[in-house]
Design a protein around this motif. Structure first.
Motif, PDB file in Angstrom:
ATOM      1  N   THR A 441       0.818  -1.217   0.000  1.00 41.42           N
ATOM      2  CA  THR A 441       0.000   0.000   0.000  1.00 41.42           C
ATOM      3  C   THR A 441       0.851   1.266   0.000  1.00 41.42           C
ATOM      4  OG1 THR A 441      -1.776  -1.156   1.175  1.00 41.42           O
ATOM      5  CG2 THR A 441      -1.825   1.253   1.202  1.00 41.42           C
ATOM      6  N   LYS A 442       1.859   1.296   0.831  1.00 44.26           N
ATOM      7  CA  LYS A 442       2.714   2.490   0.945  1.00 44.26           C
ATOM      8  C   LYS A 442       3.359   2.812  -0.401  1.00 44.26           C
ATOM      9  CE  LYS A 442       6.600   4.301   3.710  1.00 44.26           C
ATOM     10  NZ  LYS A 442       7.724   4.283   2.721  1.00 44.26           N
ATOM     11  N   ALA A 443       3.906   1.823  -1.065  1.00 42.85           N
ATOM     12  CA  ALA A 443       4.538   2.038  -2.362  1.00 42.85           C
ATOM     13  C   ALA A 443       3.523   2.513  -3.395  1.00 42.85           C
ATOM     14  CB  ALA A 443       5.218   0.750  -2.835  1.00 42.85           C
ATOM     15  N   ALA A 444       2.310   1.986  -3.325  1.00 45.29           N
ATOM     16  CA  ALA A 444       1.260   2.404  -4.259  1.00 45.29           C
ATOM     17  C   ALA A 444       0.919   3.876  -4.069  1.00 45.29           C
ATOM     18  CB  ALA A 444       0.011   1.540  -4.067  1.00 45.29           C
ATOM     19  N   PHE A 445       0.796   4.320  -2.826  1.00 44.87           N
ATOM     20  CA  PHE A 445       0.503   5.725  -2.549  1.00 44.87           C
ATOM     21  C   PHE A 445       1.667   6.624  -2.986  1.00 44.87           C
ATOM     22  CE2 PHE A 445      -3.179   4.250  -0.516  1.00 44.87           C
ATOM     23  CZ  PHE A 445      -3.943   5.308  -0.057  1.00 44.87           C
ATOM     24  N   GLU A 446       2.880   6.180  -2.738  1.00 41.27           N
ATOM     25  CA  GLU A 446       4.046   6.974  -3.138  1.00 41.27           C
ATOM     26  C   GLU A 446       4.137   7.108  -4.654  1.00 41.27           C
ATOM     27  OE1 GLU A 446       7.013   5.976   0.643  1.00 41.27           O
ATOM     28  OE2 GLU A 446       7.058   4.724  -1.167  1.00 41.27           O
ATOM     29  N   SER A 447       3.721   6.054  -5.373  1.00 42.20           N
ATOM     30  CA  SER A 447       3.786   6.110  -6.839  1.00 42.20           C
ATOM     31  C   SER A 447       2.820   7.140  -7.403  1.00 42.20           C
ATOM     32  CB  SER A 447       3.466   4.733  -7.429  1.00 42.20           C
ATOM     33  OG  SER A 447       2.090   4.412  -7.268  1.00 42.20           O
ATOM     34  N   VAL A 448       1.746   7.417  -6.683  1.00 37.57           N
ATOM     35  CA  VAL A 448       0.756   8.394  -7.126  1.00 37.57           C
ATOM     36  C   VAL A 448       1.136   9.806  -6.699  1.00 37.57           C
ATOM     37  CG1 VAL A 448      -1.655   9.155  -6.841  1.00 37.57           C
ATOM     38  CG2 VAL A 448      -1.141   6.724  -7.174  1.00 37.57           C
ATOM     39  N   VAL A 449       1.587   9.949  -5.467  1.00 34.09           N
ATOM     40  CA  VAL A 449       1.781  11.276  -4.880  1.00 34.09           C
ATOM     41  C   VAL A 449       3.196  11.807  -5.095  1.00 34.09           C
ATOM     42  CG1 VAL A 449       1.601  12.601  -2.738  1.00 34.09           C
ATOM     43  CG2 VAL A 449       0.025  10.711  -3.167  1.00 34.09           C
ATOM     44  N   GLY A 450       4.156  10.906  -5.261  1.00 35.39           N
ATOM     45  CA  GLY A 450       5.544  11.353  -5.391  1.00 35.39           C
ATOM     46  C   GLY A 450       6.158  11.645  -4.039  1.00 35.39           C
ATOM     47  N   ASP A 451       7.183  12.486  -3.999  1.00 34.50           N
ATOM     48  CA  ASP A 451       7.917  12.740  -2.752  1.00 34.50           C
ATOM     49  C   ASP A 451       7.435  13.973  -2.017  1.00 34.50           C
ATOM     50  OD1 ASP A 451       8.816  14.677  -4.450  1.00 34.50           O
ATOM     51  OD2 ASP A 451      10.919  14.033  -4.435  1.00 34.50           O
ATOM     52  N   GLN A 452       6.283  14.508  -2.449  1.00 31.34           N
ATOM     53  CA  GLN A 452       5.773  15.704  -1.762  1.00 31.34           C
ATOM     54  C   GLN A 452       5.189  15.366  -0.392  1.00 31.34           C
ATOM     55  OE1 GLN A 452       3.440  18.158  -4.847  1.00 31.34           O
ATOM     56  NE2 GLN A 452       3.662  16.147  -5.793  1.00 31.34           N
ATOM     57  N   VAL A 453       4.716  14.138  -0.261  1.00 28.78           N
ATOM     58  CA  VAL A 453       4.099  13.693   0.984  1.00 28.78           C
ATOM     59  C   VAL A 453       4.921  12.537   1.539  1.00 28.78           C
ATOM     60  CG1 VAL A 453       2.029  12.695   2.046  1.00 28.78           C
ATOM     61  CG2 VAL A 453       1.804  14.369   0.180  1.00 28.78           C
ATOM     62  N   THR A 454       5.129  12.554   2.848  1.00 29.02           N
ATOM     63  CA  THR A 454       5.806  11.439   3.513  1.00 29.02           C
ATOM     64  C   THR A 454       4.756  10.473   4.047  1.00 29.02           C
ATOM     65  OG1 THR A 454       7.647  12.852   4.172  1.00 29.02           O
ATOM     66  CG2 THR A 454       7.377  10.783   5.377  1.00 29.02           C
ATOM     67  N   PHE A 455       4.921   9.208   3.719  1.00 33.12           N
ATOM     68  CA  PHE A 455       3.994   8.190   4.211  1.00 33.12           C
ATOM     69  C   PHE A 455       4.684   7.273   5.199  1.00 33.12           C
ATOM     70  CE2 PHE A 455       2.285   9.272   0.016  1.00 33.12           C
ATOM     71  CZ  PHE A 455       0.949   9.492   0.314  1.00 33.12           C
ATOM     72  N   VAL A 456       3.986   6.960   6.296  1.00 32.62           N
ATOM     73  CA  VAL A 456       4.435   5.909   7.213  1.00 32.62           C
ATOM     74  C   VAL A 456       3.320   4.875   7.259  1.00 32.62           C
ATOM     75  CG1 VAL A 456       5.973   7.324   8.606  1.00 32.62           C
ATOM     76  CG2 VAL A 456       3.552   7.230   9.181  1.00 32.62           C
ATOM     77  N   ALA A 457       3.696   3.612   7.295  1.00 32.59           N
ATOM     78  CA  ALA A 457       2.698   2.550   7.206  1.00 32.59           C
ATOM     79  C   ALA A 457       2.925   1.485   8.260  1.00 32.59           C
ATOM     80  CB  ALA A 457       2.725   1.922   5.813  1.00 32.59           C
ATOM     81  N   ALA A 458       1.830   1.002   8.852  1.00 34.01           N
ATOM     82  CA  ALA A 458       1.909  -0.096   9.813  1.00 34.01           C
ATOM     83  C   ALA A 458       0.556  -0.780   9.897  1.00 34.01           C
ATOM     84  CB  ALA A 458       2.327   0.418  11.188  1.00 34.01           C
ATOM     85  N   GLU A 583      -7.040  13.092  -7.843  1.00 37.56           N
ATOM     86  CA  GLU A 583      -6.815  12.949  -9.279  1.00 37.56           C
ATOM     87  C   GLU A 583      -8.108  12.542  -9.992  1.00 37.56           C
ATOM     88  OE1 GLU A 583      -3.530  10.604 -10.547  1.00 37.56           O
ATOM     89  OE2 GLU A 583      -2.093  11.579  -9.199  1.00 37.56           O
ATOM     90  N   VAL A 584      -8.960  11.841  -9.266  1.00 40.03           N
ATOM     91  CA  VAL A 584     -10.245  11.386  -9.806  1.00 40.03           C
ATOM     92  C   VAL A 584     -11.298  11.587  -8.728  1.00 40.03           C
ATOM     93  CG1 VAL A 584     -11.533   9.434 -10.753  1.00 40.03           C
ATOM     94  CG2 VAL A 584      -9.089   9.659 -11.243  1.00 40.03           C
ATOM     95  N   SER A 585     -12.483  11.985  -9.140  1.00 43.42           N
ATOM     96  CA  SER A 585     -13.601  12.084  -8.197  1.00 43.42           C
ATOM     97  C   SER A 585     -14.273  10.727  -8.056  1.00 43.42           C
ATOM     98  CB  SER A 585     -14.624  13.110  -8.694  1.00 43.42           C
ATOM     99  OG  SER A 585     -15.765  13.107  -7.859  1.00 43.42           O
ATOM    100  N   PRO A 586     -14.591  10.312  -6.840  1.00 44.41           N
ATOM    101  CA  PRO A 586     -15.305   9.037  -6.670  1.00 44.41           C
ATOM    102  C   PRO A 586     -16.690   9.097  -7.310  1.00 44.41           C
ATOM    103  CG  PRO A 586     -15.225  10.243  -4.598  1.00 44.41           C
ATOM    104  CD  PRO A 586     -14.349  10.982  -5.556  1.00 44.41           C
ATOM    105  N   SER A 587     -17.115   7.975  -7.904  1.00 46.72           N
ATOM    106  CA  SER A 587     -18.426   7.951  -8.558  1.00 46.72           C
ATOM    107  C   SER A 587     -19.206   6.659  -8.304  1.00 46.72           C
ATOM    108  CB  SER A 587     -18.259   8.154 -10.063  1.00 46.72           C
ATOM    109  OG  SER A 587     -17.525   7.096 -10.653  1.00 46.72           O
ATOM    110  N   GLY A 588     -18.700   5.804  -7.408  1.00 45.45           N
ATOM    111  CA  GLY A 588     -19.422   4.577  -7.097  1.00 45.45           C
ATOM    112  C   GLY A 588     -20.678   4.853  -6.297  1.00 45.45           C
ATOM    113  N   LYS A 589     -21.637   3.948  -6.434  1.00 45.17           N
ATOM    114  CA  LYS A 589     -22.883   4.013  -5.667  1.00 45.17           C
ATOM    115  C   LYS A 589     -23.106   2.657  -4.992  1.00 45.17           C
ATOM    116  CE  LYS A 589     -24.324   8.162  -7.148  1.00 45.17           C
ATOM    117  NZ  LYS A 589     -24.741   9.300  -6.291  1.00 45.17           N
TER     118      LYS A 589
END
Length: 751
Positions: A441-458, A583-589
């Motif tokens: 999950t952490k790598a997936a979020f980093e691939s979208v956001v880049g290095d602007q945000v720091t993620f910690v995961a547990a 990046e995308v607006s949610p549209s599920g119902k």
């Protein structure tokens, strides 16, 4: 004497040669019916019965260390007479290895039965093809949340292509069941609680997986087996294998339509019978259901397959047959053509025919259907996989992109207090926490956001011991929770991954496996974890992953934002990051009604209006979230509802239109939903029923007029005499953003 013997041997040789020479069933220029009628009389009784049986590859179909076909003695014995099919050959190896294995297996089968009859190789599809190395899509109920049938069609098109390239020919999917009880562990295998939505999804799934039928003979797609016919999802207490108690009227109006459409519109090649019973009659021994309704009323001409061992269970479980042989006869008379797995059912048919030769006519009927299916799939003419296409096509970039597209259209925004979402791509630390967090999950979020945000995961803790049979809940101590709280304390915002997983909701197999639940709250210390983190005063976004509807009262109350993700594709976390960061607006119902308590069950939006008269002591009325509900980063305004005529007749149509505007600041998609209510009926009627929907995309400030056609067929229901009727009277129409919110109008049906 010597010359006489030679003479007769010569005649025999000439006869066999002539028989082989005149094998019209091998002539592709003839019609399928002609070919089947040429082949059927050639088969011995034992060979016919072999065409009515499927066994699982796990009894001895595998590849050796060099990738060559290896068969157990048991399998070799079974294949001497030919076979209807084999379930899941090569499921645990790569697509290319599976294609090679299945080519070898098919070659062996063709060369080792007298008439060279190929076998059906059968798979299933819950997250794409259920086999190693194929594109992993979201589960059916996830894609139902997209409210986009065309998207579902494209998903199942990929399923059909990838399965055929593995060497598969049939798929024991999709589920056409209606699921309305979240205690049921198999809930996510179907398309939700609503008849109309499920029908649209099932039709598009079958058309997709079958290549709009033309892909079958072309060798590019596989045949569908719609299941479980009928009422399986209505088991009492949500407990697998339990009885089904459902009124005949509800059965006809709610449960049958997806199956009828599967037959008439999608032309499904197969139907699987239900584990359960209807009005006390076991479905596997129900000729009124499997022949009367399915074939005589709807015109189904494919084959009916039993669910696992269920013909034999008419004797030892359902207890409606006096013996195993009596159970086999019940299934045969009812109209079941193929016996799945059992050694104590259709295996008895040859001996039973010796006692009652009339049985063979029913055997011939079933064998015709099986042989016809193999002909439709082109297996007599082109039984093998083109190996060169496998690696280029299976799990391609386009298929992965489609999986993500489906995720992005299926994720549901249930809550967004004070516009917590989307988060900004700016310097901050985001904590990704919780028991449903993946390692990637952490790598997936980093691939979208880049290095602007720091993620910690547990992850912090796991919910169960992950036992595949009967998983047990694991205790969660203060140290595990406090560690997650400390990480949250040092972060600017928290994304909590909560809900359930493949062990907390799954199929309850017949022996030594549980998957249904007696409660529907999130298990373990999840609510406690949320409460502790919420107390920190940080923004808390809950990502809800699950395979059954959960009663999420604490989450709904305390989370600042909730994204309901159900069970996404292999790119699901990347999709979530795209939505969380705007990046995308949610549209599920929501494809289901979310209850506040298990005590409200049964609870779906289209229940009879009289069910809404009284609530419960000490519980707020209504659902926690209604069917069809889902927020967006855009805001939508509905106005100017127009109905083309105030009356409709049995031979006319009316049009309902509404103007929908995006009054927000972001481009977004909206599902415009049409509901119709029969105000007065001769029998008690649903509060409202979904009769149409359209997914549209609007830029900020953009408007669109959305129109629906209402025809008389949409207003039919089962009347007092149990016949489908149109009844004079007033109707209310609602067009809106969910089953509870929209603009309304009225019209009248006149005869």
């Amino acid at each position: 004497m010597k010359y006489t013997i030679i003479f007769f041997l010569s005649l025999l040789t000439i006869g066999l040669s002539a028989q082989k020479k005149n094998m019209l069933y091998k002539d592709a220029s003839l019609s399928i019916e002609e070919r089947v009628e040429d082949l059927l009389p050639r088969l011995s009784l034992e060979e016919k019965v072999a065409q009515m049986r499927i066994f699982h590859a796990n009894i001895g179909v595998e590849s050796d260390k060099k990738g060559r076909l290896k068969l157990s003695d048991r399998v070799i014995e079974k294949l001497k007479l030919g076979i209807a099919g084999i379930k899941n050959p090569g499921e645990h190896i790569s697509p290319l290895a599976a294609a090679k294995l299945n080519n070898e297996l098919q070659k062996y089968i063709i060369e080792n039965n007298r008439w060279g009859i190929p076998a059906l190789f059968v798979t299933e599809s819950y997250n794409g093809v259920d086999a190693e190395g194929c594109t992993k899509f979201g589960r059916p109920i996830t894609s139902a949340a997209s409210f986009n049938p065309e998207l579902v069609n494209r998903i199942w098109d990929v399923v059909g292509i990838e399965a055929r390239l593995r060497g598969m020919h049939m798929c024991h999917s999709p589920e056409a069941d209606i699921v309305r009880d979240p205690r049921f562990g198999r809930m996510s295998e179907a398309f939700g609680e609503d008849t109309y939505l499920t029908t649209q999804m099932v039709v598009n799934a079958i058309k997709g997986v079958q290549g709009d039928y033309t892909g079958l003979g072309a060798g590019t797609h596989i045949g569908a087996v719609a299941k479980h016919f009928a009422g399986y999802g209505q088991v009492l207490g949500g407990s697998n294998f339990a009885a089904v108690e459902i009124s005949p009227r509800t059965l006809i109006d709610d449960i049958y339509p997806p199956f009828e459409a599967a037959v008439k519109e999608a032309r499904t090649l197969g139907i699987m019978a239900s584990h359960g019973d209807l009005n006390g009659v076991a479905s596997h021994g129900n000729p009124e259901l499997l022949t009367g309704v399915l074939r005589d009323q709807w015109g189904f001409d494919g084959y009916v397959v039993s669910d696992s061992n269920d013909i034999a269970r008419l004797y030892y479980f359902m207890k409606v047959a006096e013996s195993p042989e009596a159970a086999a006869l019940l299934g045969l008379v009812a109209g079941i053509d193929i016996d799945l797995y059992a050694e104590d059912s259709y295996a008895y048919l040859p001996e039973m025919v010796k006692k009652d030769p009339s049985i063979e006519k029913m055997i011939d009927r079933s064998v015709r259907r099986v042989l016809r299916t193999k002909m439709i799939l082109g297996l007599f003419d082109n039984p093998y996989v083109d190996i060169k296409k496998v690696e280029k096509t299976v799990r391609s970039k386009a298929s992965l992109a489609l999986a993500q597209e489906a995720d992005l259209e299926s994720i549901i925004l249930l809550k967004n207090e004070a516009n917590t979402l989307p988060l900004k791509k700016e310097k901050q630390q985001i904590a990704l926490l919780g028991p449903i967090l993946n390692e990637t999950t952490k790598a997936a979020f980093e691939s979208v956001v880049g290095d602007q945000v720091t993620f910690v995961a547990a992850q912090g803790f796991e919910l169960t011991d992950q036992n595949k049979g009967v998983p047990k809940l694991l205790p969660t101590g203060p140290e595990q929770l406090n560690k997650l709280v400390d990480i949250a304390k040092a972060s600017d915002a928290v994304v909590l991954f909560l809900g359930g997983d493949e062990f907390t909701s799954k199929e309850a197999y017949f022996n030594n496996a549980l998957g249904d639940r007696a409660t529907i709250e999130p298990v373990g210390a999840q609510d406690e974890l949320l409460t502790k983190i919420k107390a920190l005063g940080k923004p808390v976004i809950v990502v809800l992953k699950h395979r059954r509807t959960l009663s999420i009262n604490t989450i709904s109350e305390q989370a600042d934002a909730i994204l309901d993700a159900w069970d996404l594709s292999e790119l699901g976390d990347t999709s979530l990051a795209k939505i969380i960061f705007g990046e995308v607006s949610p549209s599920g119902k929501s494809p289901v009604t979310v209850p506040r308590s298990i005590g409200q069950l049964p609870f779906h939006y289209s229940m009879k209006e009289i069910n809404n008269k009284k609530g419960y002591l000490f519980l707020e009325d209504g659902p926690l979230y209604p069917f069809g509900y889902g927020l967006s980063y855009g805001t939508f305004e509905y106005k100017n509802l127009k109905i083309s005529d105030s009356t409709i007749t049995p031979t006319s149509e009316i049009t309902v239109s509404v103007d929908v505007s995006n009054t927000g600041k972001m481009k977004a998609k909206e599902v415009v939903q049409l509901y119709v209510k029969d105000n007065i009926g001769s029998v008690t009627r649903p509060d409202k029923e979904l009769k149409g929907f359209e997914k549209i995309e609007l830029a900020p400030g953009e408007s669109k007029t959305v129109s629906f056609t209402i025809n008389p067929k949409m207003l039919e229901f089962t009347g007092l005499t149990m016949e489908k009727i149109l009844e004079t009277g007033d109707y209310t129409v609602m067009v809106g953003t969910s089953s509870q919110e929209g603009v309304t109008g009225k019209f009248r049906l006149e005869k």
